[in-house]
Design an enzyme around this catalytic site. Structure first.
Site, PDB file in Angstrom:
ATOM      1  N   CYS A  58      -0.942  25.817   8.717  1.00 17.40           N
ATOM      2  CA  CYS A  58      -0.615  25.483   7.333  1.00 17.40           C
ATOM      3  C   CYS A  58       0.572  24.520   7.271  1.00 17.40           C
ATOM      4  O   CYS A  58       1.727  24.940   7.389  1.00 17.40           O
ATOM      5  CB  CYS A  58      -0.286  26.769   6.564  1.00 17.40           C
TER       6      CYS A  58
ATOM      7  N   CYS B 176       3.020  25.100   4.398  1.00 14.24           N
ATOM      8  CA  CYS B 176       3.927  26.248   4.570  1.00 14.24           C
ATOM      9  C   CYS B 176       5.017  25.922   5.591  1.00 14.24           C
ATOM     10  O   CYS B 176       6.177  26.277   5.402  1.00 14.24           O
ATOM     11  CB  CYS B 176       3.185  27.483   5.090  1.00 14.24           C
ATOM     12  N   ASP B 177       4.657  25.273   6.678  1.00 14.51           N
ATOM     13  CA  ASP B 177       5.562  25.168   7.831  1.00 14.51           C
ATOM     14  C   ASP B 177       6.060  23.753   8.126  1.00 14.51           C
ATOM     15  O   ASP B 177       6.937  23.579   8.968  1.00 14.51           O
ATOM     16  CB  ASP B 177       4.852  25.699   9.095  1.00 14.51           C
TER      17      ASP B 177
END
Ligand code: NAP
Length: 303
Positions: free
Chosen positions: A132, A135-136
């Site tokens: 992701c 997200c990261d």
């Protein structure tokens, strides 16, 4: 109490089904394993959903939810479904929060990113291995990252990662991308993106965090290494359908439906990415959700 419809999954397909069944004045519940939104929540930019020139996946999900709530859809989050049982004319949706009895079920549970299966991958999840970018990606400012895959997810997320990373290397097992042509063009034109063709990841290595990937050229079998701080994996999707043991699925687990979104079990419908379909987009998921809702309504009228 017996619901008219229980919708399983709160992504674009499930929320659209929710909007349509509520407008048909049905008594409906939507259950969702985590929170509503589905995969689009981890999509940075959506620019192919008509009506919105550019919108983040998270903002679009909030709009879908707002609209479903406006029509009175009951939504329960953090409810994981373990099975659907048939009981006479009704179905029992089994969850760890208890059972829900309903006349119809719409399965709209989407998909989960597939693991690559490379050595070191599982040990380094959260330590440089990610599925992701939204997200990261933040953790890879000015770093080098490898993106694995050649589909739309790999290409769009690689483009997103160029906002943070200093270099993005796409490793693909063939010499042609699968992604939409427009996404390919954007990636080819991006100076931060380079490609390693005809190659697969044999190993992701690092002491405590990712340090390098070992690649194998599938044409020559030659091994090579790339030093990298992160590996983002986008090698396809697994349908979230294991709980739906009684409906017919294809060999990969996607649910087989007809053009009314009817599954092999009467009163159970499927919509969106979890079904067998030639295209998995937000636009197709909302279309599926609408059809499944109307089919559920007609089925209820019939009984
Ligand atoms: P996908 O289209 O199935 O692509 C998966 C990619 O991973 C393919 O390039 C495949 O290679 C590669 N791959 C599969 N297994 C591999 C392995 N073991 N090792 C190395 N590479 C492997 O999956 P996706 O990109 O997640 O997209 C899923 C669906 O969502 C698609 O329908 C896509 O169009 C849609 N989507 C659309 C957008 C958009 O912006 N329009 C964005 C994201 C997703 P091959 O090409 O050789 O098979």
């Amino acid at each position: 109490m017996v619901y008219d419809v229980v919708i399983i999954g709160g992504g674009p397909a499930g929320l659209t089904a929710g909007i349509y069944v509520k407008r048909a004045m049905l008594n409906a519940l939507l259950v969702e394993k985590i929170g509503v939104g589905g995969q689009i929540i981890i999509t940075d930019l959506v620019e192919n959903f008509p009506g919105f020139l550019e919108i983040s996946g998270g903002d679009l999900a909030m709009k879908f939810e707002e609209q479903a709530l406006k029509f009175g859809l009951e939504i329960k989050g953090l409810v994981e479904v373990s099975g659907i049982e048939e009981r006479g004319a009704t179905k029992i949706v089994k969850t760890h929060e208890g059972d829900f009895e309903t006349k119809t079920v719409i399965i709209a549970t989407g998909t989960t990113p597939k693991k690559l299966g490379a050595k070191g991958e599982l040990n380094l999840i959260g330590k440089g291995v990610s599925y992701c970018a939204t997200c990261d990606g933040f953790f890879f400012r000015d770093k080098v990252v490898v993106v694995v895959g050649g589909g739309d997810s790999a290409i769009t997320e690689a483009i997103y990662l160029t906002k943070m990373a200093k270099k993005v290397i796409i490793v693909h097992r063939r010499d042609k991308l699968r992604a939409e042509k427009i996404n390919q063009e954007h990636a080819f034109a991006n100076p931060k993106i380079s490609f390693v063709w005809d190659s697969v990841v044999e190993e992701i290595a690092g002491e405590k965090i990712v340090g390098k990937v070992i690649l194998r050229n599938v044409k020559t079998n030659a091994l090579s290494e790339i030093k990298t701080d992160g590996v983002f994996i986008y090698v396809g999707l697994i349908p979230n359908t294991a709980f739906a043991a009684n409906v017919k699925k294809d060999e990969r687990g996607f649910i087989v439906v007809n053009d009314k979104m009817e599954t092999s079990v009467k009163g159970i419908f499927a919509a969106g990415d979890c079904r067998v379909t030639p295209l998995r987009q937000i636009a197709t998921a909302v279309g599926d959700g609408a059809i499944a809702a109307v089919s559920a309504e007609r089925y209820i009228e019939g009984i």
